[in-house]
Design an enzyme around this catalytic site. Structure first.
Site, PDB file in Angstrom:
ATOM      1  N   ARG A  56     -39.449 -69.313 -32.360  1.00  0.00           N
ATOM      2  CA  ARG A  56     -40.529 -68.993 -31.430  1.00  0.00           C
ATOM      3  C   ARG A  56     -41.437 -67.863 -31.920  1.00  0.00           C
ATOM      4  NH1 ARG A  56     -36.560 -71.582 -28.752  1.00  0.00           N
ATOM      5  NH2 ARG A  56     -35.227 -70.334 -30.076  1.00  0.00           N
ATOM      6  N   THR A  57     -40.830 -66.786 -32.395  1.00  0.00           N
ATOM      7  CA  THR A  57     -41.650 -65.620 -32.727  1.00  0.00           C
ATOM      8  C   THR A  57     -42.631 -65.945 -33.850  1.00  0.00           C
ATOM      9  OG1 THR A  57     -39.825 -64.203 -32.055  1.00  0.00           O
ATOM     10  CG2 THR A  57     -41.579 -63.165 -33.336  1.00  0.00           C
ATOM     11  N   LYS A  86     -34.505 -60.940 -55.481  1.00  0.00           N
ATOM     12  CA  LYS A  86     -34.305 -60.296 -56.790  1.00  0.00           C
ATOM     13  C   LYS A  86     -34.058 -58.799 -56.659  1.00  0.00           C
ATOM     14  CE  LYS A  86     -37.686 -63.561 -58.621  1.00  0.00           C
ATOM     15  NZ  LYS A  86     -39.068 -63.705 -59.085  1.00  0.00           N
ATOM     16  N   ARG A 107     -40.282 -59.280 -39.533  1.00  0.00           N
ATOM     17  CA  ARG A 107     -38.937 -59.316 -38.934  1.00  0.00           C
ATOM     18  C   ARG A 107     -37.946 -58.910 -40.004  1.00  0.00           C
ATOM     19  NH1 ARG A 107     -36.399 -63.879 -35.114  1.00  0.00           N
ATOM     20  NH2 ARG A 107     -37.667 -62.661 -33.673  1.00  0.00           N
ATOM     21  N   HIS A 135     -37.844 -55.313 -30.159  1.00  0.00           N
ATOM     22  CA  HIS A 135     -38.595 -56.563 -30.334  1.00  0.00           C
ATOM     23  C   HIS A 135     -39.754 -56.500 -29.326  1.00  0.00           C
ATOM     24  CE1 HIS A 135     -39.581 -60.579 -31.261  1.00  0.00           C
ATOM     25  NE2 HIS A 135     -38.446 -61.211 -30.987  1.00  0.00           N
TER      26      HIS A 135
END
Ligand code: NCD
Length: 318
Positions: A56-57, A86, A107, A135
């Site tokens: 959703r986000t 890496k 995120r 959030h």
């Protein structure tokens, strides 16, 4: 007029600012549905850079950017698909992406990562979830959903149930709600209680709240119930999950014990704590909630990209 350079936390937003964001977001309804065109973010690029999974986000951020006439570049699985694999540091990654994009939605699994990213970035950072911390864009869309479903936020009794120790969206939601005249009922299995730093905010602001271990004992007292899942991936000891899973479970029969219809929200995904039969319950609002993500993220993108005036004019003249 609201001005924001970044959005890392809800801690520094006032009630007036939150209400302004909700107002601007609500005005984007027709644009978000594609019924009207608005291209105030033309020539702007959003980078969504996600070190953790998302449905959703990420997609609502990208939908919002496209609906407002902007472009999107996207890294859905930064841990395995980007140079993070890496060993590249967050600082080097941000100092690269900010050459490609005008705004970054980030995120990250670590608390504090969004704040750290701000210190490196020459473009705005929108925190799309940093570990167990916050959030904020989710909380704003939750507040918008409550406002739309209940015709306002002040005066409501709001239950929040689930893994309140590890859930970043309920941290931000609780901080956001602390600006309103609400009474909170915080319900969690034992050992999964709301963190002290969140309770400190409630105490400092004089918000009335109660803590309990059973949703059953609060259903008759609340107008809104926000359900969240156990954050299995954040538990140190996986047996903790096995012990807890299935122990708290909300179904239609439980909700029907209440004398009034409760508005039910969930940040989603649900994984067994909210029965599918609740979808038929009159108060179920978690799918409309996902649409509100496009509205909130569209408003935030416009604000941090310096297009608040343009958005305001559109909303006023609708
Ligand atoms: C939440 C998240 O990632 O913090 N989901 C979301 O953004 N809607 C909650 C979760 O992972 O359960």
């Amino acid at each position: 007029m609201i001005e924001l350079e970044n959005l890392v936390s809800l801690k520094n937003l006032s009630k007036v600012e939150i209400n302004q964001i909700l107002y601007l977001a609500e005005g984007l309804e027709d644009v978000a549905k594609g019924h009207e065109s608005l291209d105030i973010l033309k020539n702007k690029v959003l980078a969504t850079f996600f070190y953790e999974p998302s449905t959703r986000t990420r997609l609502s951020f990208e939908t919002a950017m496209l609906r407002l006439g902007g472009w999107v570049v996207s890294m859905a699985d930064a841990k395995s698909m980007s140079s993070v694999w890496k060993g590249e540091t967050l600082g080097d990654t941000i100092r690269t992406i900010d050459n490609y994009a005008n705004v970054i939605a980030l995120r990250h699994p670590e608390a504090g990562a969004a704040e750290e990213a701000v210190s490196y970035s020459k473009v705005p950072i929108l925190n799309a979830g940093d570990g167990t911390n916050e959030h904020p864009t989710q909380a704003l869309l939750d507040l918008l959903t409550i406002k739309k479903q209940r015709n306002g936020i002040d005066g409501l009794k709001i239950g929040i149930a689930g893994d309140l120790k590890h859930t970043r969206s309920t941290n931000s939601l609780t901080i956001g709600l602390s600006n309103y005249d609400v009474e909170l009922f915080l319900s969690s299995p034992e050992g999964f209680e709301t963190s002290d730093w969140i309770l400190d905010i409630l105490n400092n602001k004089g918000v009335k709240y109660h803590q309990n271990h059973s949703v059953k004992e609060m259903v008759d007292k609340i107008d809104v119930l926000y359900v969240c899942r156990i954050q299995k991936e954040r538990l140190e000891n996986k047996s903790e999950y096995e012990n807890i899973k299935g122990k708290y479970f909300i179904d239609k029969a439980l909700l029907e014990e209440a004398s009034q219809v409760i508005t039910i929200l969930h940040h989603l995904p649900r994984i067994g704590e909210l029965a599918e039969d609740v979808d038929e319950y009159a108060g179920a609002a978690y799918f409309p909630q996902t649409f509100n993500g496009v509205l909130i993220r569209g408003a935030l993108l416009a604000i941090v990209l310096g297009k608040t005036r343009e958005l305001e004019n559109y909303v006023k003249n609708r």
